[in-house]
Structures are given as structure tokens and as C-alpha cells.
Design a protein around this motif. Structure first.
Motif, PDB file in Angstrom:
ATOM      1  N   ALA A  45     -22.551   0.246   8.300  1.00 15.95           N
ATOM      2  CA  ALA A  45     -22.429  -1.192   8.529  1.00 15.95           C
ATOM      3  C   ALA A  45     -22.974  -1.477   9.919  1.00 15.95           C
ATOM      4  O   ALA A  45     -22.334  -1.181  10.924  1.00 15.95           O
ATOM      5  CB  ALA A  45     -20.969  -1.628   8.425  1.00 15.95           C
ATOM      6  N   LEU A  46     -24.161  -2.028   9.978  1.00 15.64           N
ATOM      7  CA  LEU A  46     -24.894  -2.142  11.237  1.00 15.64           C
ATOM      8  C   LEU A  46     -24.758  -3.525  11.861  1.00 15.64           C
ATOM      9  O   LEU A  46     -24.810  -4.537  11.153  1.00 15.64           O
ATOM     10  CB  LEU A  46     -26.381  -1.862  11.004  1.00 15.64           C
ATOM     11  CG  LEU A  46     -26.739  -0.483  10.475  1.00 15.64           C
ATOM     12  CD1 LEU A  46     -28.228  -0.412  10.176  1.00 15.64           C
ATOM     13  CD2 LEU A  46     -26.337   0.612  11.465  1.00 15.64           C
ATOM     14  N   PRO A  47     -24.645  -3.584  13.171  1.00 16.30           N
ATOM     15  CA  PRO A  47     -24.742  -4.883  13.853  1.00 16.30           C
ATOM     16  C   PRO A  47     -26.180  -5.376  13.831  1.00 16.30           C
ATOM     17  O   PRO A  47     -27.126  -4.597  13.721  1.00 16.30           O
ATOM     18  CB  PRO A  47     -24.301  -4.551  15.285  1.00 16.30           C
ATOM     19  CG  PRO A  47     -24.628  -3.099  15.457  1.00 16.30           C
ATOM     20  CD  PRO A  47     -24.421  -2.465  14.104  1.00 16.30           C
ATOM     21  N   ARG A  48     -26.322  -6.703  13.885  1.00 15.40           N
ATOM     22  CA  ARG A  48     -27.643  -7.332  13.929  1.00 15.40           C
ATOM     23  C   ARG A  48     -28.488  -6.988  12.705  1.00 15.40           C
ATOM     24  O   ARG A  48     -29.709  -6.932  12.792  1.00 15.40           O
ATOM     25  CB  ARG A  48     -28.385  -6.955  15.232  1.00 15.40           C
ATOM     26  CG  ARG A  48     -27.748  -7.571  16.481  1.00 15.40           C
ATOM     27  CD  ARG A  48     -28.172  -6.881  17.740  1.00 15.40           C
ATOM     28  NE  ARG A  48     -27.685  -5.516  17.793  1.00 15.40           N
ATOM     29  CZ  ARG A  48     -26.444  -5.173  18.139  1.00 15.40           C
ATOM     30  NH1 ARG A  48     -25.560  -6.089  18.450  1.00 15.40           N
ATOM     31  NH2 ARG A  48     -26.088  -3.904  18.168  1.00 15.40           N
ATOM     32  N   PRO A 210     -34.063  -7.534  12.269  1.00 10.86           N
ATOM     33  CA  PRO A 210     -33.447  -6.249  12.628  1.00 10.86           C
ATOM     34  C   PRO A 210     -34.496  -5.199  13.006  1.00 10.86           C
ATOM     35  O   PRO A 210     -35.638  -5.245  12.553  1.00 10.86           O
ATOM     36  CB  PRO A 210     -32.701  -5.841  11.357  1.00 10.86           C
ATOM     37  CG  PRO A 210     -32.533  -7.095  10.577  1.00 10.86           C
ATOM     38  CD  PRO A 210     -33.697  -7.962  10.908  1.00 10.86           C
ATOM     39  N   VAL A 211     -34.063  -4.236  13.822  1.00 13.22           N
ATOM     40  CA  VAL A 211     -34.961  -3.192  14.320  1.00 13.22           C
ATOM     41  C   VAL A 211     -34.419  -1.814  13.955  1.00 13.22           C
ATOM     42  O   VAL A 211     -33.259  -1.487  14.244  1.00 13.22           O
ATOM     43  CB  VAL A 211     -35.115  -3.279  15.850  1.00 13.22           C
ATOM     44  CG1 VAL A 211     -36.028  -2.157  16.361  1.00 13.22           C
ATOM     45  CG2 VAL A 211     -35.662  -4.638  16.264  1.00 13.22           C
ATOM     46  N   ILE A 212     -35.275  -1.003  13.315  1.00 15.84           N
ATOM     47  CA  ILE A 212     -35.031   0.425  13.128  1.00 15.84           C
ATOM     48  C   ILE A 212     -35.973   1.155  14.073  1.00 15.84           C
ATOM     49  O   ILE A 212     -37.178   0.910  14.064  1.00 15.84           O
ATOM     50  CB  ILE A 212     -35.291   0.866  11.676  1.00 15.84           C
ATOM     51  CG1 ILE A 212     -34.359   0.144  10.708  1.00 15.84           C
ATOM     52  CG2 ILE A 212     -35.138   2.371  11.541  1.00 15.84           C
ATOM     53  CD1 ILE A 212     -34.701   0.389   9.247  1.00 15.84           C
ATOM     54  N   PRO A 225     -31.180  -0.387  24.345  1.00 17.42           N
ATOM     55  CA  PRO A 225     -30.376  -1.610  24.329  1.00 17.42           C
ATOM     56  C   PRO A 225     -29.810  -1.876  22.943  1.00 17.42           C
ATOM     57  O   PRO A 225     -30.254  -1.302  21.942  1.00 17.42           O
ATOM     58  CB  PRO A 225     -31.391  -2.685  24.716  1.00 17.42           C
ATOM     59  CG  PRO A 225     -32.692  -2.172  24.197  1.00 17.42           C
ATOM     60  CD  PRO A 225     -32.636  -0.677  24.379  1.00 17.42           C
ATOM     61  N   ASP A 226     -28.835  -2.781  22.884  1.00 18.33           N
ATOM     62  CA  ASP A 226     -28.222  -3.065  21.586  1.00 18.33           C
ATOM     63  C   ASP A 226     -29.089  -3.961  20.705  1.00 18.33           C
ATOM     64  O   ASP A 226     -28.675  -4.315  19.610  1.00 18.33           O
ATOM     65  CB  ASP A 226     -26.822  -3.665  21.764  1.00 18.33           C
ATOM     66  CG  ASP A 226     -26.830  -4.966  22.556  1.00 18.33           C
ATOM     67  OD1 ASP A 226     -27.922  -5.515  22.809  1.00 18.33           O
ATOM     68  OD2 ASP A 226     -25.733  -5.435  22.914  1.00 18.33           O
ATOM     69  N   ARG A 227     -30.300  -4.273  21.157  1.00 19.93           N
ATOM     70  CA  ARG A 227     -31.244  -4.995  20.289  1.00 19.93           C
ATOM     71  C   ARG A 227     -31.620  -4.151  19.064  1.00 19.93           C
ATOM     72  O   ARG A 227     -31.959  -4.677  18.008  1.00 19.93           O
ATOM     73  CB  ARG A 227     -32.510  -5.345  21.094  1.00 19.93           C
ATOM     74  CG  ARG A 227     -33.650  -5.961  20.270  1.00 19.93           C
ATOM     75  CD  ARG A 227     -33.255  -7.342  19.767  1.00 19.93           C
ATOM     76  NE  ARG A 227     -34.294  -7.952  18.940  1.00 19.93           N
ATOM     77  CZ  ARG A 227     -34.410  -7.811  17.623  1.00 19.93           C
ATOM     78  NH1 ARG A 227     -33.524  -7.027  16.969  1.00 19.93           N
ATOM     79  NH2 ARG A 227     -35.354  -8.420  16.954  1.00 19.93           N
ATOM     80  N   VAL A 228     -31.538  -2.834  19.203  1.00 20.27           N
ATOM     81  CA  VAL A 228     -31.890  -1.919  18.109  1.00 20.27           C
ATOM     82  C   VAL A 228     -30.693  -1.777  17.168  1.00 20.27           C
ATOM     83  O   VAL A 228     -29.601  -1.387  17.577  1.00 20.27           O
ATOM     84  CB  VAL A 228     -32.295  -0.541  18.670  1.00 20.27           C
ATOM     85  CG1 VAL A 228     -32.577   0.433  17.534  1.00 20.27           C
ATOM     86  CG2 VAL A 228     -33.505  -0.674  19.587  1.00 20.27           C
ATOM     87  N   SER A 229     -30.906  -2.103  15.895  1.00 17.04           N
ATOM     88  CA  SER A 229     -29.809  -1.990  14.925  1.00 17.04           C
ATOM     89  C   SER A 229     -29.475  -0.541  14.607  1.00 17.04           C
ATOM     90  O   SER A 229     -28.309  -0.174  14.448  1.00 17.04           O
ATOM     91  CB  SER A 229     -30.173  -2.730  13.632  1.00 17.04           C
ATOM     92  OG  SER A 229     -30.276  -4.110  13.850  1.00 17.04           O
ATOM     93  N   LEU A 230     -30.518   0.300  14.481  1.00 18.44           N
ATOM     94  CA  LEU A 230     -30.301   1.695  14.093  1.00 18.44           C
ATOM     95  C   LEU A 230     -31.394   2.560  14.700  1.00 18.44           C
ATOM     96  O   LEU A 230     -32.577   2.267  14.563  1.00 18.44           O
ATOM     97  CB  LEU A 230     -30.307   1.845  12.568  1.00 18.44           C
ATOM     98  CG  LEU A 230     -30.148   3.265  12.023  1.00 18.44           C
ATOM     99  CD1 LEU A 230     -28.791   3.850  12.400  1.00 18.44           C
ATOM    100  CD2 LEU A 230     -30.329   3.283  10.500  1.00 18.44           C
TER     101      LEU A 230
END
Length: 305
Positions: A45-48, A210-212, A225-230
Motif C-alpha cells: 500500500a504505497l503513498p502517492r 506516481p514514481v517508481i 525524497p518522498d516524491r518517489v512512491s516505490l
């Protein structure tokens, strides 16, 4: 009262212990590294993450092709197993050649042709690992250039991402796939020189999708940074020996254990694959070769940290 074993009982126990040790050795040197293959599934369960974006991703790491430890028939088995999972996207996390452990090196051109047979609607995308640099003698001796495996994969239609990002779509929902250059490209300066450029990579992202992020070595996770979801990483092989949830061969990074599996730190998520191959010693025990299968968007989405 202490009851000592009889001579016969002692010899029987000693024989059993020797047999168990021998069996463990055979398993660790032959069965697990060269014959086992598992699928390890994650549905974090991922943020962003866009709750309407359902994405099935196969992650393949650390082939280390060579004979006898990763011959081409073994690579073909991995390709067939991956295609049977019907992923939307296939990601290759680097370390394609085997290094000094190889009894016989195998041609990377043939490996690239086999990677071309991976099937996914959103394609196959790759990054490079340290062995892709270290095992390229021309690049190492010149201290510059590009590893040959990059061109070989790209000639087969597989983008090799180095500090770059691409915007992809699944069912009309966008997401970004980003890939970092390697953090340890040269053997003698691996602690001091990194080609990974996080600001440049994330600077290519132009919207809120979202960013992988693919990074061969997991060490950089602490800096993201927390911009990256996974974040997805390989490199460690899970320590090659992993018992009771610990990988004693892998050092901690700033006090954090990045050896294997799903790691959550300060609300950020990383999955470290155990990969397929071996390095330094031809042993795997407690961390069988694995295809990582991600089922994203199938769980309730975690709130942003």
C-alpha cells in the motif's frame, strides 16, 4: 544424574551430523542457487499512488550469467516463468555478467537477445549495475565510456536508463518510471565515486503522477525524497545466506538493514530483490533465486507521510 551416550549412540549422532552438514552443503552449493526458482509477490500500500492505477510488474535482478552457475538454459527458464506471469511491465535491475566467479564467461549479446523475448505491454526497461561496469575491461582501463551491455540491450529495444525518467500509461492512468546510473562504477573508487544523480533524475518528472525508481544498489534509499512512491533495488542477493530473517554478509546503511525484502523507512517504501545469480562464492542458503512480482494498486492506499 547425567547419562552419557554410549559409543554406538555417539558414533550414530556424529554420522547424522556429518550427513546433515554434507546435505546442507549440497543444497547451498547446488540445489538452491542453480535449480530453485520462486516468485515472490508484493502488494504494498504505497503513498502517492493513484488508486485507479492497477499495475503488474515483474522485477528481474542480478543474473550474473556464466557457466556453470547461470547458463543460458537457466536464463531461458527465468524468461519463460516471467512471461507466464503476464506482467504489464518488466524491469531489469542490473548486474548481467558474472565477474570473477565465472568458470566460463558467456556472450552478453546472446543474453540481450534472450531479454528481447520478455513480453509485457509496457515493455522491458533496464538499469546498469556495478558488475556491468566492473566486468567491462575497456571501460575500466580507460576510466570512461559506456559498458557494452548497454548498447547490446538497447539494440534489442530495451531502454537502459541512467539518471532518466519516462512517463508511461496504463489504462489511461499515468506513472513515471525512473532509473539511476550506478553508484559503484569503478572498482578502486567505489566508495567515493557514484554516477547516480537523484536531482537530475527526478528533475525530468514534470507532473504529479506516481514514481517508481530503479536503483541497482539499495544504499541510496536513505537519500531519496518522498516524491518517489516505490524504490526497487537488487545488488545484495539477499546476502546469499539468509537465516532467521538476517543476512550477516550485508552491512547496514546508516544503521538500517537494506539487505532484502520490503523496507519502509520514514513513510518511504523500497523492495530489494534477492535476484538470481551468485557473486564471490557460489552459495545460496535461505534466499532462493526469485522473480519479484509487484501487484500495485490492489490494496488500500496508504496516506502520504
Amino acid at each position: 544424574m547425567l547419562i552419557l551416550p554410549s559409543r554406538r549412540q555417539f558414533l550414530t549422532g556424529l554420522g547424522a551430523s556429518a550427513g546433515l552438514t554434507a546435505a546442507t552443503g549440497v543444497y547451498a552449493f547446488d540445489v538452491e542457487p542453480m535449480h530453485r526458482l520462486i516468485v515472490t509477490s508484493y502488494a504494498p500500500a504505497l503513498p502517492r499512488w493513484d488508486p485507479a492505477l492497477r499495475l503488474r510488474v515483474a522485477v528481474l535482478a542480478d543474473f550474473h550469467i556464466c557457466e556453470p552457475y547461470m547458463p543460458f538454459d537457466r536464463v531461458a527458464e527465468i524468461v519463460d516463468a516471467t512471461n507466464a506471469l503476464k506482467p504489464d511491465l518488466v524491469l531489469l535491475l542490473g548486474d548481467y555478467p558474472a565477474g570473477r566467479i565465472a568458470w566460463r564467461k558467456l556472450p552478453l549479446g546472446q543474453f540481450a537477445r534472450m531479454m528481447e523475448t520478455l513480453r509485457a505491454p509496457l515493455g522491458t526497461h533496464a538499469i546498469l549495475g556495478n558488475h556491468d561496469w566492473w566486468d567491462d575491461e575497456a571501460v575500466q582501463s580507460a576510466r570512461r565510456g559506456t559498458p557494452a551491455v548497454k548498447r547490446l540491450l538497447e539494440d534489442r529495444g530495451i531502454p537502459v536508463m541512467e539518471n532518466a525518467a519516462v512517463r508511461l500509461m496504463k489504462d489511461g492512468r499515468p506513472f513515471w518510471l525512473a532509473g539511476l546510473a550506478d553508484q559503484q562504477p569503478f572498482k578502486d573508487t567505489w566508495k567515493d565515486l557514484s554516477y547516480a544523480d537523484v536531482p537530475r533524475t527526478l528533475g525530468a518528472i514534470t507532473d504529479a503522477a506516481p514514481v517508481i525508481l530503479m536503483a541497482h544498489e539499495p544504499d541510496i534509499f536513505a537519500m531519496l525524497p518522498d516524491r518517489v512512491s516505490l524504490t526497487l533495488a537488487g545488488h545484495t542477493h539477499g546476502g546469499q545466506v539468509r537465516l532467521f530473517g538476517r543476512s550477516p554478509a550485508i552491512r547496514k546503511v546508516r544503521g538500517q538493514d537494506y539487505a532484502y525484502g520490503h523496507i519502509v523507512q520514514d513513510g518511504r517504501h523500497m523492495i530489494v530483490s534477492g535476484g538470481f545469480g551468485v557473486s564471490r562464492i557460489p552459495v545460496r542458503l535461505g534466499v532462493p533465486p526469485e522473480i519479484v512480482l509487484l501487484e500495485l494498486g490492489r490494496n488500500e492506499i496508504a496516506p502520504a507521510a
